[in-house]
Design an enzyme around this catalytic site. Structure first.
Site, PDB file in Angstrom:
ATOM      1  N   LYS A 166       0.822  -1.215   0.000  1.00  0.00           N
ATOM      2  CA  LYS A 166       0.000   0.000   0.000  1.00  0.00           C
ATOM      3  C   LYS A 166       0.853   1.261   0.000  1.00  0.00           C
ATOM      4  O   LYS A 166       0.488   2.241  -0.640  1.00  0.00           O
ATOM      5  CB  LYS A 166      -1.037   0.011   1.124  1.00  0.00           C
ATOM      6  CG  LYS A 166      -0.493  -0.194   2.508  1.00  0.00           C
ATOM      7  CD  LYS A 166      -1.597  -0.263   3.533  1.00  0.00           C
ATOM      8  CE  LYS A 166      -1.061  -0.356   4.945  1.00  0.00           C
ATOM      9  NZ  LYS A 166       0.061  -1.273   5.190  1.00  0.00           N
TER      10      LYS A 166
ATOM     11  N   ARG B 256      -6.083   2.313  11.443  1.00  0.00           N
ATOM     12  CA  ARG B 256      -5.704   0.923  11.671  1.00  0.00           C
ATOM     13  C   ARG B 256      -6.538   0.272  12.765  1.00  0.00           C
ATOM     14  O   ARG B 256      -6.354  -0.906  13.046  1.00  0.00           O
ATOM     15  CB  ARG B 256      -4.235   0.883  12.097  1.00  0.00           C
ATOM     16  CG  ARG B 256      -3.266   0.393  11.052  1.00  0.00           C
ATOM     17  CD  ARG B 256      -1.903   0.369  11.715  1.00  0.00           C
ATOM     18  NE  ARG B 256      -0.915  -0.374  11.016  1.00  0.00           N
ATOM     19  CZ  ARG B 256      -0.098   0.122  10.097  1.00  0.00           C
ATOM     20  NH1 ARG B 256      -0.234   1.370   9.706  1.00  0.00           N
ATOM     21  NH2 ARG B 256       0.828  -0.631   9.564  1.00  0.00           N
TER      22      ARG B 256
ATOM     23  N   ARG C  97      11.861  -7.987   2.082  1.00  0.00           N
ATOM     24  CA  ARG C  97      12.101  -6.565   2.340  1.00  0.00           C
ATOM     25  C   ARG C  97      13.071  -6.406   3.524  1.00  0.00           C
ATOM     26  O   ARG C  97      13.930  -5.526   3.521  1.00  0.00           O
ATOM     27  CB  ARG C  97      10.765  -5.863   2.650  1.00  0.00           C
ATOM     28  CG  ARG C  97      10.915  -4.377   2.909  1.00  0.00           C
ATOM     29  CD  ARG C  97       9.583  -3.661   2.906  1.00  0.00           C
ATOM     30  NE  ARG C  97       8.946  -3.723   4.203  1.00  0.00           N
ATOM     31  CZ  ARG C  97       7.709  -3.276   4.457  1.00  0.00           C
ATOM     32  NH1 ARG C  97       6.985  -2.757   3.489  1.00  0.00           N
ATOM     33  NH2 ARG C  97       7.200  -3.356   5.652  1.00  0.00           N
TER      34      ARG C  97
ATOM     35  N   ARG D 250      14.780  -2.788   7.837  1.00  0.00           N
ATOM     36  CA  ARG D 250      13.960  -2.001   8.759  1.00  0.00           C
ATOM     37  C   ARG D 250      13.892  -2.742  10.088  1.00  0.00           C
ATOM     38  O   ARG D 250      13.745  -3.957  10.118  1.00  0.00           O
ATOM     39  CB  ARG D 250      12.551  -1.869   8.171  1.00  0.00           C
ATOM     40  CG  ARG D 250      11.960  -0.494   8.361  1.00  0.00           C
ATOM     41  CD  ARG D 250      10.691  -0.349   7.580  1.00  0.00           C
ATOM     42  NE  ARG D 250       9.553  -0.890   8.286  1.00  0.00           N
ATOM     43  CZ  ARG D 250       8.311  -0.783   7.840  1.00  0.00           C
ATOM     44  NH1 ARG D 250       8.069  -0.158   6.708  1.00  0.00           N
ATOM     45  NH2 ARG D 250       7.319  -1.294   8.521  1.00  0.00           N
TER      46      ARG D 250
ATOM     47  N   ARG E  34       3.133  -8.491  13.632  1.00  0.00           N
ATOM     48  CA  ARG E  34       2.441  -7.439  12.866  1.00  0.00           C
ATOM     49  C   ARG E  34       1.253  -7.997  12.102  1.00  0.00           C
ATOM     50  O   ARG E  34       0.210  -7.359  12.008  1.00  0.00           O
ATOM     51  CB  ARG E  34       3.419  -6.738  11.916  1.00  0.00           C
ATOM     52  CG  ARG E  34       4.225  -5.665  12.651  1.00  0.00           C
ATOM     53  CD  ARG E  34       5.455  -5.254  11.908  1.00  0.00           C
ATOM     54  NE  ARG E  34       5.164  -4.659  10.626  1.00  0.00           N
ATOM     55  CZ  ARG E  34       6.004  -4.686   9.595  1.00  0.00           C
ATOM     56  NH1 ARG E  34       7.160  -5.316   9.692  1.00  0.00           N
ATOM     57  NH2 ARG E  34       5.672  -4.100   8.485  1.00  0.00           N
TER      58      ARG E  34
HETATM   59  P1  ADP Z   1       3.476  -1.438   7.073  1.00  0.00           P
HETATM   60  O1  ADP Z   1       3.102  -0.662   5.860  1.00  0.00           O
HETATM   61  O2  ADP Z   1       4.597  -2.386   6.856  1.00  0.00           O
HETATM   62  O3  ADP Z   1       2.322  -2.073   7.756  1.00  0.00           O
HETATM   63  P2  ADP Z   1       3.802   1.118   8.412  1.00  0.00           P
HETATM   64  O4  ADP Z   1       4.977   1.847   7.902  1.00  0.00           O
HETATM   65  O5  ADP Z   1       2.456   1.539   7.950  1.00  0.00           O
HETATM   66  O6  ADP Z   1       4.051  -0.423   8.145  1.00  0.00           O
HETATM   67  O7  ADP Z   1       3.801   1.173  10.019  1.00  0.00           O
HETATM   68  C1  ADP Z   1       4.898   0.748  10.800  1.00  0.00           C
HETATM   69  C2  ADP Z   1       4.500   0.679  12.275  1.00  0.00           C
HETATM   70  O8  ADP Z   1       4.091   1.995  12.727  1.00  0.00           O
HETATM   71  C3  ADP Z   1       3.293  -0.199  12.588  1.00  0.00           C
HETATM   72  O9  ADP Z   1       3.649  -1.566  12.731  1.00  0.00           O
HETATM   73  C4  ADP Z   1       2.767   0.441  13.883  1.00  0.00           C
HETATM   74  O10 ADP Z   1       3.518   0.041  15.000  1.00  0.00           O
HETATM   75  C5  ADP Z   1       3.015   1.912  13.639  1.00  0.00           C
HETATM   76  N1  ADP Z   1       1.821   2.545  13.040  1.00  0.00           N
HETATM   77  C6  ADP Z   1       1.713   3.060  11.783  1.00  0.00           C
HETATM   78  N2  ADP Z   1       0.475   3.550  11.553  1.00  0.00           N
HETATM   79  C7  ADP Z   1      -0.232   3.329  12.690  1.00  0.00           C
HETATM   80  C8  ADP Z   1      -1.573   3.577  13.085  1.00  0.00           C
HETATM   81  N3  ADP Z   1      -2.448   4.144  12.250  1.00  0.00           N
HETATM   82  N4  ADP Z   1      -1.946   3.206  14.331  1.00  0.00           N
HETATM   83  C9  ADP Z   1      -1.091   2.647  15.172  1.00  0.00           C
HETATM   84  N5  ADP Z   1       0.173   2.361  14.873  1.00  0.00           N
HETATM   85  C10 ADP Z   1       0.618   2.702  13.642  1.00  0.00           C
END
Ligand code: ADP
Length: 188
Positions: A13, A88, A127, A133, A144
């Protein structure tokens, strides 16, 4: 144009949100990126968020809702935006609905990028090897995905009920997926 991009971790995404935001001339707003910047800068918010992120859990709703509230008020977001990784949780989705309503706007659609779990784990491990990361280790990846199932997947039903859910098949080449998403958006 006010869109949400949803999907499990590893669905692509972020990549698609960036490409399409650039094409449409609206900002891509990623809570994950904003949080990673805060962690890197060592701000109080970053220090609070770090342990949640590194364990594969979610940062508390109040923190991310605050981030989005501030970000949506910036002038570049006035013509529209693509939200990537927010909301989320159901609480975040409800908060977003209120914010959008207060601003006199409307969310046009929630694109849900669908990828099955076996492929997700493979992509995320790949990745991890390439980007390193710190939340891309195998146990954290599993956590996750579990966090996603428990807390984020229910949003699919939430947006279906609101009548704005648009599922998109998330397998195939990047360009194919971009085309599928553009086909949906261009019909809005
Ligand atoms: P990915 O796209 O791999 O799921 P993101 O870059 O969107 O990862 O997010 C990385 C981390 O940041 C998440 O695993 C979470 O811990 C935190 N995070 C990001 N967006 C949110 C959100 N909307 N609510 C809570 N935690 C978030």
């Amino acid at each position: 144009m006010r869109l949400i991009f949803m999907g499990p971790p590893g669905a692509g995404k972020g990549t698609q949100a960036k490409l399409i935001a650039a094409q449409k001339g609206v900002p891509q707003i990623s809570t994950g990126e904003i949080l990673r910047q805060a962690v890197a800068a060592g701000t109080p918010m970053g220090m609070k968020a770090r342990e949640f992120m590194e364990s594969g859990g979610l940062v508390p709703d109040a923190v991310v809702i605050g981030i989005i509230e501030d970000r949506l008020k910036e002038s570049d977001a006035a013509p529209g935006y693509i939200l990537d990784g927010f909301p989320r949780t159901l609480e975040q989705a409800r908060a977003l609905d209120e914010m959008v309503l207060r601003m006199g706007h409307k969310l046009q659609c929630a694109i849900n990028i669908e990828v099955d779990e076996g492929e997700l784990v493979e992509r995320l491990l790949d990745r991890a090897r390439k980007e390193g990361r710190s939340d891309d280790t195998e146990p954290v990846i599993k956590k996750r995905l579990q966090t996603y199932k428990e807390q984020t997947e229910p949003l699919i039903g939430y947006y279906a009920k609101a009548g704005i859910l648009k599922p998109v098949v998330g397998t195939g080449s990047m360009a194919e997926i971009t085309d599928r998403i553009l086909a949906v958006i261009n019909r809005l």
